[in-house]
Enzyme design. Structure first.
Site, mmCIF file in Angstrom:
data_model
loop_
_atom_site.group_PDB
_atom_site.id
_atom_site.type_symbol
_atom_site.label_atom_id
_atom_site.label_comp_id
_atom_site.label_asym_id
_atom_site.label_seq_id
_atom_site.Cartn_x
_atom_site.Cartn_y
_atom_site.Cartn_z
ATOM 1 N N PHE A 1 0.818 -1.222 0.000
ATOM 2 C CA PHE A 1 0.000 0.000 0.000
ATOM 3 C C PHE A 1 0.843 1.259 0.000
ATOM 4 O O PHE A 1 0.391 2.324 -0.398
ATOM 5 C CB PHE A 1 -0.954 0.001 1.204
ATOM 6 C CG PHE A 1 -0.291 0.330 2.518
ATOM 7 C CD1 PHE A 1 -0.113 1.644 2.920
ATOM 8 C CD2 PHE A 1 0.156 -0.683 3.369
ATOM 9 C CE1 PHE A 1 0.493 1.951 4.125
ATOM 10 C CE2 PHE A 1 0.766 -0.383 4.576
ATOM 11 C CZ PHE A 1 0.939 0.938 4.948
ATOM 12 N N LYS A 2 2.092 1.138 0.452
ATOM 13 C CA LYS A 2 2.924 2.326 0.583
ATOM 14 C C LYS A 2 3.222 2.989 -0.759
ATOM 15 O O LYS A 2 3.664 4.131 -0.796
ATOM 16 C CB LYS A 2 4.219 1.979 1.305
ATOM 17 C CG LYS A 2 3.961 1.581 2.752
ATOM 18 C CD LYS A 2 5.256 1.447 3.527
ATOM 19 C CE LYS A 2 4.999 1.184 4.998
ATOM 20 N NZ LYS A 2 4.558 -0.204 5.279
#
Ligand code: PLP
Length: 430
Positions: free
Chosen positions: A106-107
């Site tokens: 997700f980063k």
């Protein structure tokens, strides 16, 4: 929009300054001066908006007029160039897959958004900026990929030797160009300490402009609001109230969800699911926040002993323990429970979770047991292939490498080994 330091001993700054500084001069985290909710209509009719339009609506007040509308929309479009599918695993249990970006965690969203904002702010400047970041696993790859080719920005990544997975290591050591990897003999906490020391070291900061790309940076933290809304948009039946379970380490992701809630996104409750690094579950039981030394687990991106963003959560809820308890529950799970869960989800639903997603699922199920009137979404925060060595022995099946990963696995690792702060300093000043 103006941002103030949560330590209250630093000047109020613009969005641009907050992004470039990363952390306030008094070591506090930046927090927006005001939060203005969006209209209820917007959320009720959310399926009429594209993801890019939703993201723009959520972020625009925080950027203000510091990036022109057209440019901000371009940045958003560029950032969100992949999908965010919501998959029904069981009745009332959904997985939001946040791993379809270039480094499959997700980063990517926060790192890509931040890199593009910095690039915009830096475009007429001649001085170089150095992004200095410590990673427990996924941050390094996302930041390296997000910043690759961004003009005027050097990236230096510190990672703990032998404590990140093979895929993660490849992702942060093989890109070259402006990305430099330092392999540290020690733990993530040691890497983090070195970074913090460098930020306070005048002999360095007099010469080099340093910024951080951890979730303390508002440009990495705030875009994480987007996919809470993308998940909501994809839920066909919204008659049952919605809860989110977020596998949490530094608590940036979940705290962004709480910001989305402040903007009016209808979220009934949050679950912070952790591994045995249980500072927050302890806090929710006792009301006392006591940092602990981090312990190594199979969900390594959450091996954090003093979550930096928790102070933002306290601030959102006026530092009122009762209000926090109303909004948030937090549970801790062991590696054995995590492995058992990876196997049972695979057997029962033919779905492979990574160790972080499995912790999120466990938190969600625990809460739903007593709250059958709700439906829940857990975040699948990384692709299982990033944790092959954990997953394959559990499910006894080979995981296929997606193209993003195949691309880096053949490349050669380039990293400089260091074991103390003086070596980092020498490296930065050379
Ligand atoms: C970083 C990370 C987390 C933890 O997110 P925080 O915002 O630090 O709480 C969870 N899962 C994965 C896969 C991560 O990379």
């Amino acid at each position: 929009m103006k941002f103030y330091s949560l330590n209250h001993k630093a000047p109020i700054v613009s969005f641009q300054e907050a992004v470039v500084n990363g952390i306030a001069p008094d070591r506090g985290l930046y927090f927006p001066d005001s939060i203005k909710p969006l209209s209820a209509d917007f959320f009720q009719n959310i399926e009429n908006y594209s993801n890019n339009e939703i993201a723009y609506e959520l972020i625009k007040q925080f950027v203000g007029n510091e990036i022109p509308v057209r440019e901000l929309k371009e940045i958003i479009k560029d950032t969100l160039s992949f999908d965010f599918p919501l998959i029904e695993i069981e009745n009332d249990v959904f997985s939001l897959e946040l791993f379809h970006g270039p480094t499959m965690a997700f980063k990517d969203v926060g790192a890509r958004f931040m890199a593009r904002c910095l690039s915009y702010f830096n475009k007429n400047k001649t001085n170089e900026l150095t992004v200095l970041v410590a990673t427990s696993g996924d941050t390094g790859g996302a930041v390296a990929s997000g910043f690759l080719g961004v003009k005027g920005v050097q990236v230096v990544i510190l990672y703990p030797s032998g404590k990140v997975s093979e895929v993660q290591e490849k992702q942060l050591t093989t890109l070259g160009q402006s990305i430099k990897a330092l392999e540290v003999t020690g733990t993530f906490d040691d890497c983090q300490d070195m970074v913090k020391t460098a930020f306070l070291d005048k002999e360095i900061t007099d010469i080099i402009q340093l910024t951080s790309a951890n979730s303390i940076n508002v440009a990495r933290w705030l875009p994480q609001m987007f996919y809470f809304a993308f998940a909501f948009k994809q839920l066909k039946n919204r008659s049952k109230e919605i809860i989110f379970s977020i596998p949490s380490g530094n608590f940036g992701n979940i705290c962004a969800g709480m910001m989305a809630q402040q903007l009016g996104l209808p979220i009934a409750h949050f679950i912070a699911a952790t591994n045995v690094n249980r500072v927050v579950p302890n806090y929710m039981e006792t009301g006392n926040y006591i940092p602990l030394k981090s312990k190594q687990t199979i969900s390594n991106a959450m091996d954090v002993g003093n979550p930096s963003n928790f102070i933002r959560i306290q601030n959102i809820f006026d530092n009122d323990f009762e209000k926090i308890k109303e909004a948030l529950s937090s549970y801790s799970f062991t590696d054995d429970e995590t492995r058992d869960t990876i196997l049972s989800i695979y057997k029962n639903s033919d779905y492979i979770t990574d160790p972080h997603g499995a912790v999120g699922y466990l938190g969600l199920k625990l809460y739903l047991k007593d709250h059958a009137d709700k439906q829940g979404i857990f975040f699948e925060t990384a692709h299982p292939v990033k944790f092959l060595d954990v997953i394959e022995p559990v499910i006894k099946k080979k995981i296929k490498f997606p193209p993003q990963i195949l691309q880096v696995m053949d490349k050669e690792k380039v990293a400089l080994s260091i074991d103390n702060y003086e070596q980092l300093k020498k490296f930065l000043l050379k």
